[in-house]
Design a protein around this motif. Structure first.
Motif, PDB file in Angstrom:
ATOM      1  N   TRP A 270       2.584   1.745  -3.363  1.00 36.75           N
ATOM      2  CA  TRP A 270       1.696   2.519  -4.416  1.00 36.75           C
ATOM      3  C   TRP A 270       1.156   3.904  -4.186  1.00 36.75           C
ATOM      4  CZ3 TRP A 270       0.601   0.746  -9.258  1.00 36.75           C
ATOM      5  CH2 TRP A 270       0.574  -0.531  -9.543  1.00 36.75           C
ATOM      6  N   LEU A 271       0.957   4.026  -2.714  1.00 43.13           N
ATOM      7  CA  LEU A 271       0.702   5.444  -2.440  1.00 43.13           C
ATOM      8  C   LEU A 271       1.938   6.336  -2.640  1.00 43.13           C
ATOM      9  CD1 LEU A 271      -1.117   7.259  -0.771  1.00 43.13           C
ATOM     10  CD2 LEU A 271      -0.059   6.753   1.315  1.00 43.13           C
ATOM     11  N   PHE A 272       3.166   6.124  -2.486  1.00 39.09           N
ATOM     12  CA  PHE A 272       4.266   7.148  -3.020  1.00 39.09           C
ATOM     13  C   PHE A 272       4.566   6.923  -4.463  1.00 39.09           C
ATOM     14  CE2 PHE A 272       4.330   6.895   1.586  1.00 39.09           C
ATOM     15  CZ  PHE A 272       4.418   8.123   2.048  1.00 39.09           C
ATOM     16  N   GLY A 273       3.991   6.138  -5.353  1.00 41.36           N
ATOM     17  CA  GLY A 273       4.463   6.161  -6.579  1.00 41.36           C
ATOM     18  C   GLY A 273       5.337   5.266  -7.051  1.00 41.36           C
TER      19      GLY A 273
ATOM     20  N   ALA B  66       0.768  -1.039  -0.048  1.00 42.55           N
ATOM     21  CA  ALA B  66       0.081  -0.089  -0.048  1.00 42.55           C
ATOM     22  C   ALA B  66       0.962   1.437   0.179  1.00 42.55           C
ATOM     23  CB  ALA B  66      -1.110  -0.096   1.114  1.00 42.55           C
ATOM     24  N   LEU B  67       1.896   1.202   1.040  1.00 49.22           N
ATOM     25  CA  LEU B  67       2.761   2.376   0.858  1.00 49.22           C
ATOM     26  C   LEU B  67       3.604   2.844  -0.410  1.00 49.22           C
ATOM     27  CD1 LEU B  67       4.522   1.871   4.427  1.00 49.22           C
ATOM     28  CD2 LEU B  67       2.631   3.883   3.506  1.00 49.22           C
TER      29      LEU B  67
END
Length: 327
Positions: free
Chosen positions: A12-15, A9-10
């Motif tokens: 994907w969240l930070f690209g 999740a992190l």
């Protein structure tokens, strides 16, 4: 599982993950049933001969890893028959080779860690079934595009910590120094791999840069080569010699040193490749032979010392002695 979910999740969240990678990975998806490739196996044997120089040491290292992991499970109070496990691994590796799989089967590390997490035989069975379907459907690239490697790394770190803790806890106190001696070849292997990969990224190698130029900057490449190559076997033999020295069984240490000398002589350890009596390997051969001689001298010294000790004579049994023993 929580680590993987949070890490993914992190990422994907930070690209850090790209949707394009998912689209590209779908091209590999599809039904890929296993098939026998005996003809390809036979045709490829002549081409595989030059690679035996690295395949044979890797096979021996794989054998050692199996034994180490079986011993780790035994230390965690789960005993398994060694012969059956090794036979299954060998047969599975041969079957996989006939079906086009170049990777040998081995007992996976981390039994103690999985047990502490509450895993049992169902966990292993579930993993096997999932990996079978992932390979069968060609979903490996898709999973790698969805889950970053950084999300999986903490699990491997945890397994390493638990395994290291088990080693120190289960090893007799007097033999603990052998653990740290065994780490030296692995540290050399890590440094050698890191250095080689760095030079390869720059499009060069140690020979082009120059061994003397590297030494002038404090990088002793030949030392890393000698210490790091054959680390699984070298670390095992070094540990054996340390343990035998601590327990004052020098004759066993002689055998370990002679085995190490033989492996160094044919290039299985301390050399870039297999070869008989390579110049860069001979100093290790002589070193192991000197160690064997030293342990041999200690063995004969022990025999001489034992022979010189007075032998206590048994006392004659008298009625008074019998009465004393009865009391």
């Amino acid at each position: 599982m929580l680590l993987i979910i949070v890490g993914t999740a992190l990422a994907w969240l930070f690209g850090l993950q790209s949707p394009d990678a998912i689209i590209a990975s779908l091209s590999d998806a599809g039904f890929n049933p296993p098939q026998f490739h005996i003809d390809s196996f036979i045709e490829g044997l002549p081409h595989a001969l030059p690679y035996l120089a690295s395949a044979v040491p890797l096979g021996l290292a794989n054998y050692v890893f199996d034994l180490e992991n079986i011993e780790s499970a035994d230390a965690a109070c789960d005993s398994y028959p060694t012969r059956k496990i090794m036979m299954v691994n060998g047969c599975a590796s041969m079957l996989g080779a006939f079906m086009g799989n170049p990777f040998p089967v081995t007992v996976y590390v981390g039994h103690a860690a999985y047990k502490e997490m509450g895993a049992s035989i169902g966990y292993t069975l579930f993993n096997g079934v999932i990996m079978f379907f992932v390979c069968l459907l060609g979903l490996g690239a898709l999973l790698l595009s969805l889950i970053p490697g950084a999300a999986i790394a903490p699990i491997l770190v945890y397994i390493g910590i638990v395994t290291a803790n088990q080693v120190v806890r289960e090893t007799p106190k007097l033999e603990v120094p052998a653990i740290f001696v065994c780490l030296f070849p692995w540290i050399g292997y890590w440094a050698l791999s890191l250095f080689k990969n760095t030079l390869a990224t720059a499009g060069t190698n140690a020979q082009e840069v120059g061994i003397e130029a590297l030494a002038a900057k404090g990088i002793y490449y030949q030392g890393m080569v000698g210490l790091g190559n054959g680390a699984p076997l070298a670390s095992l033999l070094w540990g054996c010699m340390v343990v035998f020295a601590i327990n004052n069984t020098p004759l066993r240490a002689v055998v370990a040193a002679l085995v190490a000398a033989g492996l160094a002589l044919v290039g299985f350890i301390h050399a870039n490749g297999v070869g008989f009596a390579q110049p860069e390997s001979m100093m290790f051969v002589y070193s192991y032979l000197m160690m064997a001689t030293l342990f041999g001298v200690k063995h004969f010294y022990n025999l001489k010392e034992s022979a010189s000790e007075p032998v206590s004579q048994p006392q004659p049994i008298t009625p008074a002695t019998k009465a004393t023993e009865a009391v």
